[in-house]
Write an enzyme that holds these catalytic residues in place. Sequence first.
Site, mmCIF file in Angstrom:
data_model
loop_
_atom_site.group_PDB
_atom_site.id
_atom_site.type_symbol
_atom_site.label_atom_id
_atom_site.label_comp_id
_atom_site.label_asym_id
_atom_site.label_seq_id
_atom_site.Cartn_x
_atom_site.Cartn_y
_atom_site.Cartn_z
ATOM 1 N N HIS A 166 41.248 38.182 37.362
ATOM 2 C CA HIS A 166 40.682 37.591 38.604
ATOM 3 C C HIS A 166 39.818 38.615 39.601
ATOM 4 O O HIS A 166 40.732 39.373 40.125
ATOM 5 C CB HIS A 166 41.716 36.627 39.288
ATOM 6 N N GLU A 169 41.000 39.593 43.377
ATOM 7 C CA GLU A 169 42.209 40.186 43.480
ATOM 8 C C GLU A 169 42.145 41.660 43.368
ATOM 9 O O GLU A 169 42.662 42.102 42.631
ATOM 10 C CB GLU A 169 43.109 39.511 42.506
ATOM 11 N N HIS A 259 48.216 40.590 39.372
ATOM 12 C CA HIS A 259 47.421 39.532 40.026
ATOM 13 C C HIS A 259 47.854 39.664 41.610
ATOM 14 O O HIS A 259 48.610 40.235 42.224
ATOM 15 C CB HIS A 259 47.721 38.165 39.475
ATOM 16 N N GLU A 335 52.583 39.137 41.116
ATOM 17 C CA GLU A 335 51.740 38.754 42.071
ATOM 18 C C GLU A 335 51.852 39.260 43.447
ATOM 19 O O GLU A 335 53.288 39.479 43.809
ATOM 20 C CB GLU A 335 51.832 37.209 42.369
#
Length: 375
Positions: A166, A169, A259, A335
């Site tokens: 992504h 990010e 991420h 994350e």
Amino acid sequence: MKISTQFDAGSIIVKDLSNPSNIRLAIRPDNASEFAQWFYFRLQGAAYTPCIMHFENAAQSAYPAGWEDYQAVASYDRQNWFRVPSRYENGVFTIEHTPLSNSIYYAYFEPYSEEQHLNLLGEAQGSGLCQIDDLGSTIQGRDINLLTIGNQAQSDLKIWVIARQHPGETMTEWFMEGFLSRLLDHQDPTARALLNQATFYVVPNMNPDGAFLGNLRTNAAGANLNREWQNPSLERSPEVHYVREKMHEIGVDMFLDIHGDEIIPYVFVAGTEGVPSYNQRIADLETQFKTAFQQASPDFQDEFGYEKDAPNQANMTMATAYVGHTFQCLAYTLEMPFKDNANLPDDDFGWNGQRSLRLGESILSAILAVCPNLR
């Protein structure tokens, strides 16, 4: 006053710039999809002028809850980024800030440019420990590069780390900078111990098109790469196609997919509890990894995160689920927050590039802890 976005990753829609105390903006969606959250623009001609910038479509963004308790970042030199007073009310995200110079940049998170990406590759290769291979091209013709670090002995563990599926990010490529810097340090004993038993296969930026275009979540064709792992195609998701092909050629003993999360203000991991091949061996490896990671970095915690998938309920189009199941290996999505780490908050900087970089350094210790049990 002037607002511009004609630079790498620049993105905003200007609706009205006539009144500094009521600058009306809108977040631009990804170039070929409806995802919208990323912004990055330059404001000029407003030195010492109190500016109030309203992002009027914030409620229609991909993650409206991401604006709650979030502070935007700003920089005068694109080197030093700091948080600026921001709020989310009645579906509108607002930045209130008085620039101290005529030129200032505002962004959703500290950017990581294509130029930085190319420099990162150059520095890695210059270490003498890293081989760079071209796997293929993106839809817009950018390079999909694989970094191979280690002896590539047949007996080596094969550890894969990918980031920035992504593109918005950006903390993930800051993470990669720290990860690679430590792994390629001849004087670091943890790195040396790892490279005695493992070869690393690293893709620092899975989505270079989306990154340059200023997309939050998709590539140039509008594909969310982290939903393409079961059936990637050269037409829609060449980035995943080429990397997955190489994984099947080489093999995988451990996989990390890096991420950033818009909503949850913590560093956490998501595993493979929901894949058909999940078993006690993987569960034990997960526990060992998380324990070691908590010891290596107080920024990591295991209390807050995503709900665990029920057995056999994993989304197999996602990288961690696909790779973990296919290779029956330890696989994690890591994350990091766009906001701040609520366990160790920093009012001036929030979560930022340097903290992401330090986390990348620290994860080597957790990887080393699980190496003896990966096979």
